[in-house]
Design an enzyme around this catalytic site. Structure first.
Site, PDB file in Angstrom:
ATOM      1  N   HIS A   1       2.030   4.291  -3.175  1.00  0.00           N
ATOM      2  CA  HIS A   1       1.647   5.925  -2.679  1.00  0.00           C
ATOM      3  C   HIS A   1       2.967   6.450  -3.242  1.00  0.00           C
ATOM      4  O   HIS A   1       2.910   7.455  -3.978  1.00  0.00           O
ATOM      5  CB  HIS A   1       1.791   6.197  -1.267  1.00  0.00           C
ATOM      6  CG  HIS A   1       0.106   6.114  -0.674  1.00  0.00           C
ATOM      7  ND1 HIS A   1      -0.901   6.471  -1.442  1.00  0.00           N
ATOM      8  CD2 HIS A   1      -0.161   5.749   0.431  1.00  0.00           C
ATOM      9  CE1 HIS A   1      -2.046   6.432  -0.607  1.00  0.00           C
ATOM     10  NE2 HIS A   1      -1.514   5.945   0.360  1.00  0.00           N
TER      11      HIS A   1
ATOM     12  N   HIS B   1       0.811  -1.196  -0.083  1.00  0.00           N
ATOM     13  CA  HIS B   1       0.092   0.017  -0.046  1.00  0.00           C
ATOM     14  C   HIS B   1       0.706   1.344  -0.044  1.00  0.00           C
ATOM     15  O   HIS B   1       0.516   2.241  -0.850  1.00  0.00           O
ATOM     16  CB  HIS B   1      -0.866  -0.085   1.232  1.00  0.00           C
ATOM     17  CG  HIS B   1      -1.921   1.067   1.180  1.00  0.00           C
ATOM     18  ND1 HIS B   1      -3.048   0.893   1.071  1.00  0.00           N
ATOM     19  CD2 HIS B   1      -1.558   2.413   1.704  1.00  0.00           C
ATOM     20  CE1 HIS B   1      -3.678   2.241   1.256  1.00  0.00           C
ATOM     21  NE2 HIS B   1      -2.881   3.097   1.601  1.00  0.00           N
ATOM     22  N   GLU B   2       1.805   1.383   0.938  1.00  0.00           N
ATOM     23  CA  GLU B   2       2.761   2.625   1.041  1.00  0.00           C
ATOM     24  C   GLU B   2       3.753   2.864  -0.244  1.00  0.00           C
ATOM     25  O   GLU B   2       3.997   3.733  -0.628  1.00  0.00           O
ATOM     26  CB  GLU B   2       3.446   2.364   2.448  1.00  0.00           C
ATOM     27  CG  GLU B   2       2.709   2.623   3.535  1.00  0.00           C
ATOM     28  CD  GLU B   2       1.579   3.530   3.682  1.00  0.00           C
ATOM     29  OE1 GLU B   2       1.892   4.633   3.111  1.00  0.00           O
ATOM     30  OE2 GLU B   2       0.703   3.379   4.414  1.00  0.00           O
TER      31      GLU B   2
ATOM     32  N   HIS C   1      -5.524   6.791  -2.539  1.00  0.00           N
ATOM     33  CA  HIS C   1      -6.086   5.964  -1.981  1.00  0.00           C
ATOM     34  C   HIS C   1      -7.542   5.711  -3.260  1.00  0.00           C
ATOM     35  O   HIS C   1      -7.962   6.627  -3.651  1.00  0.00           O
ATOM     36  CB  HIS C   1      -6.962   6.283  -0.619  1.00  0.00           C
ATOM     37  CG  HIS C   1      -5.844   6.325   0.349  1.00  0.00           C
ATOM     38  ND1 HIS C   1      -5.839   7.671   0.996  1.00  0.00           N
ATOM     39  CD2 HIS C   1      -5.134   5.322   0.782  1.00  0.00           C
ATOM     40  CE1 HIS C   1      -4.892   7.324   1.887  1.00  0.00           C
ATOM     41  NE2 HIS C   1      -4.529   5.964   1.834  1.00  0.00           N
TER      42      HIS C   1
ATOM     43  N   TYR D   1      -9.347   2.035   1.829  1.00  0.00           N
ATOM     44  CA  TYR D   1      -9.533   1.790   3.501  1.00  0.00           C
ATOM     45  C   TYR D   1     -10.753   0.963   3.415  1.00  0.00           C
ATOM     46  O   TYR D   1     -11.765   0.653   2.837  1.00  0.00           O
ATOM     47  CB  TYR D   1     -10.059   3.206   3.846  1.00  0.00           C
ATOM     48  CG  TYR D   1      -8.772   4.178   3.934  1.00  0.00           C
ATOM     49  CD1 TYR D   1      -7.454   3.922   4.033  1.00  0.00           C
ATOM     50  CD2 TYR D   1      -9.275   5.444   4.601  1.00  0.00           C
ATOM     51  CE1 TYR D   1      -6.664   4.658   4.459  1.00  0.00           C
ATOM     52  CE2 TYR D   1      -8.134   6.211   5.137  1.00  0.00           C
ATOM     53  CZ  TYR D   1      -6.800   6.117   4.626  1.00  0.00           C
ATOM     54  OH  TYR D   1      -5.890   7.038   5.240  1.00  0.00           O
TER      55      TYR D   1
END
Length: 244
Positions: free
Chosen positions: A146, A142-143, A152, A198
């Site tokens: 980014h 996930h990071e 997101h 999320y």
């Protein structure tokens, strides 16, 4: 017997109490491990001037992302991090490579929480994986997404067709994590199963209340952190022009 009924009553009460405690702990853990996005100097990494917020291809048509890793991590931690990186190597043209002397690179550090800048910002940029809650396969993916330039999923420009944000349960200081963005969706469909989405109770101010509700079917699962979805992978390959 009367005593047996009393025992059953007590056991039921204990079970209800334990269930409540588990839900509170679950929501508290989400507060800690939910990914925070640190916004860079550019307005939107997916619409950036001259692609300057994306990582560059080398002569072999591979996108190199140099990195260094803090000495605070254990060998097990590093193994988890490298394994998550390898999923990008196996399915995209992204290559996370140990930094030699490159000017632009990510510095993986044991900071407070899990967070990353959006895209390449120039120079050293921190990607935080706190050892107590962030060194997990899907969170690392996930990071790193980014850092590659992805917002997101629940903030993409067309999200209001697919999810409802329940602002009454979103803390004011976390609202930026739910603000809709002017994203380049690359002609891909909304992905409830994205590793960039999320969960339903992310940052909720009230236990058991959703901050995000899928529509029209509120029972759709969101917020998985097992692995990148097929659409996550497709988008990386489209954004970076990978031939795999």
């Amino acid at each position: 017997s009367y005593q047996g009924k009393i025992l059953v009553y007590i056991l039921v009460k204990i079970l209800v109490y334990i269930t409540f405690i588990v839900r509170v702990i679950y929501n508290f853990s989400l507060f800690f491990i939910i990914r925070n996005l640190v916004f860079p100097k550019t307005k939107n990494a997916l619409y950036c001037f001259n692609n300057n917020c994306f990582w560059k291809k080398n002569s072999n048509n591979l996108v190199e992302v140099p990195y260094i890793v803090s000495s605070e991590y254990s060998s097990t931690d590093i193994s988890v991090i490298k394994n998550a990186m390898s999923t990008f190597h196996n399915k995209t043209c992204i290559r996370f490579v140990p930094r030699l002397n490159q000017t632009d690179y990510i510095s993986i550090e044991n900071k407070d929480g899990c967070y990353s800048y959006l895209g390449r910002i120039g120079g050293k940029q921190v990607v935080s994986f706190n050892r107590q809650g962030c060194v997990y396969h899907g969170i690392i993916q996930h990071e790193l997404n980014h850092a590659l330039g992805f917002y997101h999923e629940h903030t993409r420009s067309d999200r209001d067709k697919y999810v409802k944000i329940n602002w009454e349960y979103v803390p004011t200081d976390k609202a930026y994590n739910f603000q809709i963005q002017n994203t380049n969706n690359q002609n891909t469909t909304y992905d409830y199963g994205s590793v960039m989405h999320y969960g339903k109770t992310a940052f909720t101010t009230q236990a058991g209340k959703n901050t995000i509700t899928p529509i029209p079917d509120a029972t759709v699962a969101i917020g998985q952190r097992q692995d990148m979805s097929n659409l996550d992978i497709l988008r990386i390959n489209k954004l970076y022009g990978c031939v795999v």
